[in-house]
Scaffold this motif. Structure first.
Motif: not given
Length: 536
Positions: A424-434, A463-477
């Motif tokens: 779920t990695a974005n081009i140019g993104g930096t992982p903040a939490w997994n 979800v993209y907001t406030a310069q972050k993306t939140y990635h969910y699989l089957d309703d779980v972040l």
């Protein structure tokens, strides 16, 4: 002590309002005031640390929220439902895609991606229109399929059972007695120019064959040229190559090679691409062989390669035709403002009918591959389904100089990756939490490993907001990334099925089909897509 602490905090609070007050306190109270101020500073630091811990706990609590809880009762800005019996979804802009005509009305093939080689050295050809074999509408879904129209695609696989069979990668011929036994029955099929993938190393071609004596490999695209290859799988691909002896330009429809240099396995209909030192050149058109004279070394093309002039000595690649489905939304969403908001949810089914128990991750020997292949002969090896967003091509090419990209889902099915490696990695993104609990973990390259096989029905959301993306699989972040959409262009959403790659990194993962049967379940089914949006 409590009074002293309160006095120190009062000093600190007053100091925040008036620096003149500080000077007055020091003049009147001397060293005592300095001690108290130092105490106040420590208290302020402790208070800041407490606030940070509190914010982290609230952040963690928010991360435990499901996508459904996060969205709540918000009505989608745009929604699509797919299938011959689809109903119009509830949204401000709802579309029921019941036919290929409906699909063409709401989606486009992305113009740049209709070539024989797309990004990342992918093998498939995307059609300029939505053809029925690659875009199949069921009663409740759109299937994006990979197909093998010619029916010919067989990879020969072997492995090295011990270090005595190590292969030198420094150009030294590989002695015949170092060839794995599983490959020897097919040695008569080998030809100069044939592509060979070495697991965890890269992509090579056969530079020389002395039957019964030795075979020599040469590296491509920056694959390791020195060292020794040990233990892992070796794959001889149905991909051929040859080096040109004449330059070409944008009007050239003839390629010239040394007489006899073209393998007899290169045929009319084979797709054509050029190589560079790093990758395969991305064609912006479907270029293929229309006539071939093997003896003279002449290949006639259906059209010129849309490339800058190429000098003699370039290696060209030939391989059977593979097709696949891909769609891109005509609607676009502006998220260029810092306060923009975008949420997307997909209802998908992956590789329907494949046993969820199928798992191939970590296979590194011929015996393990044979067992996996025998137990699941129609496993979709090579399948590479993806859901993503890209800078929209709205006719203003200057906006695309910074091509931001969000990756909602990528999945590779290969002996290396199995069906658990989920990107779920974005081009140019930096992982903040997994997420690393509940069966989730991280692979060595930072991609998410999910608890079970991805075969079956899933919900994928971002979800993209406030310069972050939140990635969910089957309703779980499962992942949070620091990411900013830097393109001046709006966003468009794409869904596609790719089928393997012969670019170095992907070839090293053996990310390609091995047999025609591996195309039977290579499809991504999309039931619905919902988009929530606020421009600013």
């Amino acid at each position: 002590m409590e009074q002293l602490f309160a006095f120190a905090m009062a000093i600190a609070a007053s100091a925040a309002r008036s620096s003149a007050f500080l000077a007055g306190v020091v003049r009147r109270h001397g060293r005592t005031a300095l001690v108290l101020l130092a105490t106040a500073g420590a208290a302020q630091l402790a208070l800041a640390q407490a606030r940070e811990i509190d914010q982290r706990s609230r952040y963690t609590a928010a991360m435990d929220q499901t996508f459904t809880q996060y969205i709540g009762s918000r009505i989608p800005h745009t929604a699509y439902s797919f299938g011959t019996q689809a109903s119009v979804p509830w949204a401000e802009n709802g579309y029921a895609i019941r036919s290929l005509a409906d699909l063409r009305a709401s989606f486009n093939p992305l113009e740049d991606f209709t070539g024989a080689i797309t990004i990342n050295g992918e093998l498939q050809v995307y059609s300029a229109a939505f053809n029925a074999p690659d875009h199949r509408l069921g009663t409740d879904r759109l299937g994006l399929w990979a197909n093998l129209p010619g029916g010919a695609w067989t990879v020969r696989v072997g492995s090295q059972p011990d270090s005595r069979l190590g292969w030198p990668l420094n150009g030294t011929p590989i002695a015949w007695n170092r060839i794995p036994a599983a490959l020897l029955p097919y040695a008569a099929e080998w030809r100069v120019g044939q592509f060979v993938a070495l697991q965890n190393f890269g992509i090579y071609y056969v530079a020389e064959i002395q039957p019964g004596v030795s075979v020599r490999l040469a590296p491509l695209q920056g694959s390791p040229a020195t060292g020794e290859f040990l233990y892992n799988l070796i794959a001889f691909l149905p991909v051929d190559s040859a080096t040109s002896i004449a330059p070409i330009d944008r009007s050239s429809t003839v390629l010239r090679f040394s007489p006899g240099a073209l393998s007899p396995t290169i045929r009319v209909g084979h797709r054509v691409a050029a190589t560079t030192t790093d990758t395969l050149v991305r064609n912006a058109a479907d270029v293929f062989v229309t006539a071939i004279d093997h003896a003279a070394g002449i290949v006639q093309l259906n059209r010129a390669l849309p490339l800058d002039p190429i000098a003699a000595g370039r290696r060209f690649v030939f391989y059977p035709r593979i097709t696949a489905g891909q769609v891109w939304s005509k609607r676009q969403w502006d998220i260029t403002a810092p306060s923009a908001f975008l949420a997307v949810e997909f209802d998908i089914v992956l590789f329907e009918g494949l046993s969820p128990a199928f798992e191939s991750m970590g296979i590194s020997n011929a015996e393990g591959f044979a067992r996996a292949d025998a137990s699941h002969p129609d496993a979709p090896f090579g399948a590479w389904p993806a859901l993503w967003a890209y800078s929209a091509d709205d006719g203003d090419r200057t906006k695309l100089r910074d091509t931001s990209e969000m990756d909602f889902m990528e999945l590779w099915v290969s002996p290396n990756s199995g069906m658990k490696l989920f990107s779920t990695a974005n081009i140019g993104g930096t992982p903040a939490w997994n997420r690393t609990t509940g069966g989730y973990s991280l692979s060595g390259n930072g991609r998410n490993l999910v608890p079970a096989s991805m075969a079956g029905a899933h919900k994928v959301a971002v979800v993209y907001t406030a310069q972050k993306t939140y990635h969910y699989l089957d309703d779980v972040l499962i992942r949070v990334e620091a990411f900013r959409w830097t393109s001046e262009a709006p966003i468009q959403i794409g869904m596609n099925m790719a089928m393997g790659s012969i670019q170095r990194g992907f070839a090293a993962n053996l990310n390609f089909p091995f047999r025609p049967e591996h195309f039977q379940r290579a499809h991504l089914d999309i039931k619905g897509v919902r988009i929530w949006h606020r421009a600013r």
